[in-house]
Write a protein that holds these residues in place. Structure first.
Motif, mmCIF file in Angstrom:
data_model
loop_
_atom_site.group_PDB
_atom_site.id
_atom_site.type_symbol
_atom_site.label_atom_id
_atom_site.label_comp_id
_atom_site.label_asym_id
_atom_site.label_seq_id
_atom_site.Cartn_x
_atom_site.Cartn_y
_atom_site.Cartn_z
ATOM 1 N N GLU A 213 -5.281 5.072 3.622
ATOM 2 C CA GLU A 213 -6.214 5.258 2.518
ATOM 3 C C GLU A 213 -5.883 4.320 1.361
ATOM 4 O O GLU A 213 -6.782 3.722 0.764
ATOM 5 N N SER A 214 -4.607 4.186 1.052
ATOM 6 C CA SER A 214 -4.173 3.283 -0.015
ATOM 7 C C SER A 214 -4.536 1.844 0.321
ATOM 8 O O SER A 214 -5.043 1.097 -0.512
ATOM 9 N N TYR A 215 -4.293 1.442 1.571
ATOM 10 C CA TYR A 215 -4.616 0.096 2.039
ATOM 11 C C TYR A 215 -6.125 -0.155 1.952
ATOM 12 O O TYR A 215 -6.571 -1.188 1.463
ATOM 13 N N GLU A 216 -6.902 0.824 2.390
ATOM 14 C CA GLU A 216 -8.357 0.698 2.374
ATOM 15 C C GLU A 216 -8.879 0.613 0.940
ATOM 16 O O GLU A 216 -9.748 -0.209 0.631
ATOM 17 N N ASN A 217 -8.341 1.440 0.058
ATOM 18 C CA ASN A 217 -8.777 1.423 -1.340
ATOM 19 C C ASN A 217 -8.414 0.111 -2.027
ATOM 20 O O ASN A 217 -9.190 -0.391 -2.831
ATOM 21 N N ALA A 218 -7.265 -0.447 -1.703
ATOM 22 C CA ALA A 218 -6.869 -1.744 -2.275
ATOM 23 C C ALA A 218 -7.847 -2.822 -1.828
ATOM 24 O O ALA A 218 -8.205 -3.711 -2.605
ATOM 25 N N LYS B 231 -11.021 -2.378 -1.072
ATOM 26 C CA LYS B 231 -12.284 -2.173 -1.785
ATOM 27 C C LYS B 231 -12.187 -2.746 -3.195
ATOM 28 O O LYS B 231 -13.135 -3.319 -3.711
ATOM 29 N N LEU B 232 -11.028 -2.582 -3.822
ATOM 30 C CA LEU B 232 -10.816 -3.113 -5.154
ATOM 31 C C LEU B 232 -10.872 -4.645 -5.134
ATOM 32 O O LEU B 232 -11.468 -5.256 -6.022
ATOM 33 N N SER C 42 -2.124 8.497 4.632
ATOM 34 C CA SER C 42 -2.150 8.229 3.187
ATOM 35 C C SER C 42 -1.949 6.742 2.906
ATOM 36 O O SER C 42 -2.561 6.193 1.983
ATOM 37 N N ALA D 48 0.835 -1.210 0.000
ATOM 38 C CA ALA D 48 0.000 0.000 0.000
ATOM 39 C C ALA D 48 0.865 1.254 0.000
ATOM 40 O O ALA D 48 0.566 2.224 -0.699
#
Length: 93
Positions: A80-85, A87-88, A77, A25
């Motif tokens: 957020e990157s970890y969370e978005n990954a 969700k993907l 940040s 992430a």
């Protein structure tokens, strides 16, 4: 300690896997972390998991703890990157 995945599979709680996903992430947003950062974060995550859960943690709860810990330690940040990954991953399942 076991982790129950969304598809009901059980896996061993694995700090190395957590470190790897956090590292990925951070790399994704070009903010690489030091080994010291990763160890500090993962130790905090492990402590929280062991205090809150006895033998089993749901992967969704583990994910919340990881995001919470990253935010608390000032890695917003990366969080957020970890969370978005995550969700993907859910969309691709």
């Amino acid at each position: 300690m076991k982790v129950k995945k969304r598809d009901s599979r059980l896996q061993e709680f694995n700090l190395d896997k957590i470190k790897r996903t956090i590292c990925n992430a951070s790399d994704d947003i070009r903010e690489p972390m030091t080994e010291g950062d990763l160890n500090f974060i993962s130790d905090d995550i492990e402590e929280k998991v062991m205090k809150r859960f006895k033998d089993l943690v749901l992967s969704t709860e583990l994910r919340k703890i990881i995001i919470e810990t990253l935010n608390e330690l000032g890695f917003r940040s990366v969080s957020e990157s970890y969370e978005n990954a995550g969700k993907l991953e859910e969309v691709n399942e």
